[in-house]
Design an enzyme around this catalytic site. Structure first.
Site, PDB file in Angstrom:
ATOM      1  N   GLY A 116      53.276  43.388  35.816  1.00 20.82           N
ATOM      2  CA  GLY A 116      51.916  42.979  36.242  1.00 20.82           C
ATOM      3  C   GLY A 116      51.136  42.481  35.040  1.00 20.82           C
ATOM      4  O   GLY A 116      49.918  42.631  34.969  1.00 20.82           O
ATOM      5  N   LEU A 121      44.174  44.811  34.216  1.00 15.95           N
ATOM      6  CA  LEU A 121      44.355  45.998  33.375  1.00 15.95           C
ATOM      7  C   LEU A 121      45.228  45.695  32.155  1.00 15.95           C
ATOM      8  O   LEU A 121      44.963  46.158  31.047  1.00 15.95           O
ATOM      9  CB  LEU A 121      44.983  47.141  34.196  1.00 15.95           C
ATOM     10  N   LYS A 123      45.553  42.882  30.597  1.00 13.71           N
ATOM     11  CA  LYS A 123      44.797  42.111  29.596  1.00 13.71           C
ATOM     12  C   LYS A 123      43.722  42.960  28.945  1.00 13.71           C
ATOM     13  O   LYS A 123      43.519  42.913  27.738  1.00 13.71           O
ATOM     14  CB  LYS A 123      44.147  40.891  30.272  1.00 13.71           C
ATOM     15  N   ARG A 150      54.862  37.690  38.566  1.00 16.64           N
ATOM     16  CA  ARG A 150      55.339  36.516  39.314  1.00 16.64           C
ATOM     17  C   ARG A 150      54.824  35.217  38.698  1.00 16.64           C
ATOM     18  O   ARG A 150      55.502  34.189  38.767  1.00 16.64           O
ATOM     19  CB  ARG A 150      54.865  36.603  40.767  1.00 16.64           C
ATOM     20  N   GLU A 321      28.088  54.586  36.200  1.00 13.19           N
ATOM     21  CA  GLU A 321      28.287  53.234  35.665  1.00 13.19           C
ATOM     22  C   GLU A 321      27.068  52.408  36.031  1.00 13.19           C
ATOM     23  O   GLU A 321      26.537  52.555  37.147  1.00 13.19           O
ATOM     24  CB  GLU A 321      29.545  52.591  36.265  1.00 13.19           C
ATOM     25  N   HIS A 345      39.724  61.691  37.748  1.00 13.66           N
ATOM     26  CA  HIS A 345      39.107  61.865  36.431  1.00 13.66           C
ATOM     27  C   HIS A 345      38.271  63.152  36.337  1.00 13.66           C
ATOM     28  O   HIS A 345      38.468  63.967  35.427  1.00 13.66           O
ATOM     29  CB  HIS A 345      38.207  60.677  36.088  1.00 13.66           C
ATOM     30  N   ARG A 480      29.423  65.043  25.720  1.00 13.56           N
ATOM     31  CA  ARG A 480      29.241  63.659  26.185  1.00 13.56           C
ATOM     32  C   ARG A 480      30.510  62.869  25.874  1.00 13.56           C
ATOM     33  O   ARG A 480      30.807  62.558  24.722  1.00 13.56           O
ATOM     34  CB  ARG A 480      28.022  63.047  25.497  1.00 13.56           C
TER      35      ARG A 480
END
Ligand SMILES: NC(=O)C1=CN([C@@H]2O[C@H](COP(=O)(O)OP(=O)(O)OC[C@H]3O[C@@H](n4cnc5c(N)ncnc54)[C@H](OP(=O)(O)O)[C@@H]3O)[C@@H](O)[C@H]2O)C=CC1
Ligand SMILES: O=C1O[C@H](COP(=O)(O)O)[C@@H](O)[C@H](O)[C@H]1O
Length: 596
Positions: A116, A121, A123, A150, A321, A345, A480
Site C-alpha cells: 500500500g 499512511l 507517505k 497496484r 483534534e 488508543h 501530556r
C-alpha cells in the site's frame, strides 16, 4: 496452518504458551542485546541525570564505578545541584561506526515491504520513519525497502514520491541530503495486485536478488484498507515469505469493528501466519510519554503507593483534534470515534496505567497484566456514554464544514465524531474509581493527555484558606502525551509574603525544556521493535478480544437504537452532555478552565 517460514529469532509457536515462551524470551533478549545498535537501545535502563551539559550516564544500576571512571577520563564538574557532568565528548568517527554496526553480521539482511506504498499512511508516516531510523543508524547494514501497490510506478518514481515526504527531523542535522540519497538508493517498487500470488512471486524474485544469498528476514507492513488484509497476507505468505529467516507482518488498525469481526480477522490471519508473526500496531503505544508511563509508575517511589482507589479520585483520558475527518470520511463513517480512538488508543493507555506490576519488562509479562486489567473491567453501559457529531460553524468569516458535508459521508449519518464514556475496573485496586474517556474531532484544540485527580486531604488544616471549592485544591497529575510533551503535578503552596494565601502551582517537567533532542515519532520506535522482534508495544490477540468485549455491546446498542448524537459546532469544546456524564460521578474534566 501457518505457511510462513519459522522465525530464526523466535520459535513459530505461540509466544505465551508453555515451554516455548521461555525459549522465545531468551531468543528475544539475545536478539535485542545483540542486534540493536547502541544509540537505538531505549530498552536498556539508563538514568540520565542532566542533559545540558552532558551528564555521566549511569547504566544498569547507576554504578558509581562508571561515574568515577568518567572522572578519571578527564574533566568532570560537580554542578550546583550535585549532578556529575562532563563536557560532551564525540568519539572518533570510526569508533561510532563500529558501535553502530556491531549487530551487522555480514550474512543477514532485512527486507521491509510497505504494502500500500502509494497510500496516505505510507507517505505520511512509514517512509519518513524508515528514513529517520536509517539516519540514526538504527537499520541493519543490509536492508532493502520495497513499496508494493497496484499503482504503476518505477523505482525512480517511488523515490521521488518518498523524497517529497522526507525531512530531517531537525533542520540542521548534518549530512541530511547525503543520507537521504543513500536511503533512497535502497528503496524499490513493485506494482501488483493484493490478491495475486503471481505478483507476489515476482516480488519474491526481486527480494531474493537483493538478499543476495544472505539469511533473509522479511517484514511486511500492511498499509492498506482492512478488507484486503487477508488477501495480501495470504499471497505474501504463500509466495513471498522468507526461505531461511523470519517473516513478520505489521497489521494496521482497524482490527475488525466488533468482537465477532475482530475474531474472524484473527482467525483468517492465523491461517497464514502464527500469532508471533503478527504485529498489531497501535501507534499510541509508541509515543514517548506512553512509554514513560511505566517508568513513572514503577521507578519512582512516590507514585506507585498512591496508585489506587485509596488516593485517586478519578482518572481521565482525553483525546482532542482541532480538525475534522478531512479526507478520511469514507473510512471514518464505518467506524466512528469510539472504534477509531477509544477502543484502541485510549484503552491501551488505560491498561498500562491501571495494570498491576508485571513480573518483568518482558513483552509477555506486560501483556499478561494488560489483559488481566482489561478483563476486570465492566462492559461499558449505554447510560455511561455520550456521543456527539460536529456541525458547521462560521468563525472570523471562515466557514468550517459539518461532518456530513464530507462527500464520502451520507447526509443522514449518525456516526459519532465525539464520545465521552465512564468506565470502571472491578478489582481491589480500582473498585469505584471512575475512569473517564473523552475523544473528539473538530474540537477547539489538539491534545492527548492523562489526568489523575487525587482525593481531598483529610482534615486539611488549610481548608479555610482554600475557599468553598475543595475539589479545586486537590492534587492533579497530568501526563501530556501531545503536543508539548510534559508531566506536571498540581500542588498547593503558600503565596510568598506575610499573609497566608494559598496558590496552586505546577511542578513541571516540560520535555522541550529538559531535553535538547527531538522526540522520535511513534512509528520509528514501533518499526524498530518489529524489526527486532520486540512485541511489548504490539497488541496480542487476547488483549484485542478483551478490548472488543468492553465496547461491542454498547456499539451494537447505539447502532440498533439509532441514537442521535448531540451536535456541537466545529471548533467548540464538544457536547455539554460530557459534563453531565462526568458530574454524575462527581468529576470535573481537568482540561476545562483557565488553569489546565
Ligand atoms: N492514514 C492514516 O492516518 C491512518 C491509517 N491507518 C490505517 O492504515 C491503513 C492504510 O491507510 P491509508 O494509507 O490511509 O489508506 P489508503 O486509503 O491511502 O490506501 C492505501 C493504498 O491501498 C490501496 N487501496 C486503497 N483502497 C483500495 C481498495 N478498495 N482496494 C484495493 N486497494 C486499495 C491504494 O493503493 P493502490 O491503488 O496503488 O493499490 C492506496 O494507495 C488502513 O488500514 C488505515 O485504516 C491507521 C491509522 C492512521
Ligand atoms: O489512529 C488514528 O490516529 C490519528 C491521531 O494520531 P496522532 O498520532 O496524530 O495523534 C487520528 O487522527 C485518526 O483518526 C486515527 O485513525
Amino acid at each position: 496452518m501457518a505457511t510462513f517460514a519459522p522465525s530464526t529469532h523466535c520459535p513459530s509457536s505461540s509466544p505465551y504458551s508453555n515451554d516455548s515462551s521461555v525459549i522465545n524470551r531468551f531468543h528475544q533478549r539475545v536478539a535485542l542485546s545483540s542486534i540493536r545498535p547502541k544509540q537505538c537501545r531505549p530498552r536498556k535502563l539508563s538514568l540520565q541525570q542532566s542533559s545540558r551539559p552532558k551528564a555521566v550516564q549511569l547504566q544498569d544500576g547507576a554504578s558509581t564505578k562508571k561515574a568515577s571512571s568518567a572522572k578519571s577520563d578527564g574533566v568532570v564538574n560537580i554542578l550546583k545541584d550535585g549532578i556529575l557532568s562532563v563536557p560532551p565528548v564525540t568519539p572518533p568517527e570510526e569508533s561510532i561506526d563500529v558501535a553502530k554496526f556491531d549487530y551487522d553480521k555480514e550474512n543477514s539482511t532485512v527486507s521491509i515491504t510497505v504494502v500500500g506504498a502509494s497510500g496516505d499512511l505510507a507517505k505520511k508516516k512509514i517512509f519518513p520513519a524508515l528514513f529517520a531510523l536509517y539516519y540514526e543508524g538504527c537499520l541493519p547494514k543490509h536492508f532493502t525497502i520495497f513499496g508494493y501497490a497496484r499503482s504503476k510506478m518505477s523505482d525512480a518514481e517511488l523515490r521521488t514520491m518518498v523524497s517529497k515526504t522526507l525531512t530531517c527531523r531537525i533542520d540542521k542535522r548534518e549530512n541530511c541530503g547525503e543520507k537521504m540519497d543513500q536511503f533512497l538508493e535502497r528503496c524499490f517498487y513493485h506494482s501488483g495486485q493484493y490478491d495475486s500470488q503471481e505478483n507476489f512471486l515476482e516480488l519474491d524474485k526481486k527480494l531474493k536478488e537483493h538478499e543476495d544469498g544472505r539469511v533473509a528476514n522479511r517484514l511486511y507492513y500492511l498499509s492498506i484498507p482492512p478488507n484486503i488484509f487477508i488477501d495480501a497476507v495470504k499471497c505474501a505468505s504463500k509466495s513471498a515469505s522468507a526461505a531461511n529467516g523470519w517473516t513478520r507482518v505489521i497489521v494496521e488498525k482497524p482490527f475488525g469493528r466488533d468482537s465477532e469481526s475482530s475474531a474472524a480477522l484473527t482467525r483468517s490471519l492465523k491461517q497464514y501466519v502464527d500469532e508471533d508473526q503478527i504485529f498489531r500496531i497501535d501507534h499510541y503505544l509508541g509515543k514517548e510519554l506512553v512509554e514513560n508511563l511505566s517508568v513513572l509508575r514503577f521507578s519512582n517511589l512516590i507514585f506507585e503507593p498512591l496508585w489506587s482507589r485509596q488516593y485517586i479520585r478519578n482518572v481521565q483520558f482525553i483525546f482532542a483534534e482541532d480538525f475534522g475527518t478531512e479526507g478520511r470520511g469514507g473510512y471514518f463513517d464505518n467506524y466512528g470515534i469510539i472504534r477509531d480512538i477509544m477502543q484502541n488508543h485510549l484503552l491501551q493507555i488505560l491498561a498500562l496505567f491501571a495494570m498491576e506490576t508485571p513480573v518483568s519488562l518482558d513483552a509477555e509479562d506486560i501483556r499478561n497484566e494488560k489483559v488481566k486489567v482489561l478483563r476486570s473491567m465492566r462492559p461499558l453501559q449505554l447510560d455511561d456514554v455520550v456521543i456527539g457529531q460536529y456541525k458547521s460553524h462560521t468563525r472570523g468569516g471562515v466557514k468550517y464544514p459539518a461532518y456530513t458535508d464530507d462527500k464520502t459521508v451520507p447526509n443522514d449519518s449518525l456516526t459519532p465524531t465525539f464520545a465521552a464514556a465512564a468506565l470502571f475496573i472491578d478489582n481491589a485496586r480500582w473498585d469505584g474509581v471512575p475512569f473517564l474517556m473523552k475523544a473528539g474531532k473538530a474540537l477547539h484544540d489538539r491534545r492527548a493527555e492523562i489526568r489523575v485527580q487525587f482525593r481531598h486531604v483529610p482534615g486539611n488544616l488549610y481548608n479555610k484558606n482554600i475557599g468553598t471549592d475543595v475539589d479545586l485544591a486537590t492534587n492533579e497529575l497530568v501526563i501530556r502525551v501531545q503536543p508539548d510533551e510534559a508531566i506536571y503535578l498540581k500542588i498547593n503552596n503558600k503565596v510568598p509574603g506575610l499573609g497566608m494565601r494559598l496558590d496552586r502551582s505546577n511542578l513541571n517537567l516540560l520535555y522541550a525544556a529538559r531535553y535538547a533532542k527531538e522526540i522520535p515519532d511513534a512509528y520509528e520506535r514501533l518499526l524498530l521493535d518489529a524489526i527486532e522482534g520486540e512485541r511489548r508495544l504490539f497488541i496480542r490477540s487476547d488483549e484485542l478480544d478483551a478490548a472488543w468485549s468492553l465496547f461491542t455491546p454498547v456499539l451494537t446498542e447505539l447502532e440498533k437504537k439509532k441514537i442521535v448524537p448531540e451536535y456541537y459546532p466545529y471548533g467548540s469544546r464538544g457536547p455539554v452532555g460530557s459534563h453531565y456524564l462526568a458530574a454524575r460521578y462527581k468529576v470535573r474534566w481537568g482540561d476545562v478552565g483557565s488553569e489546565q
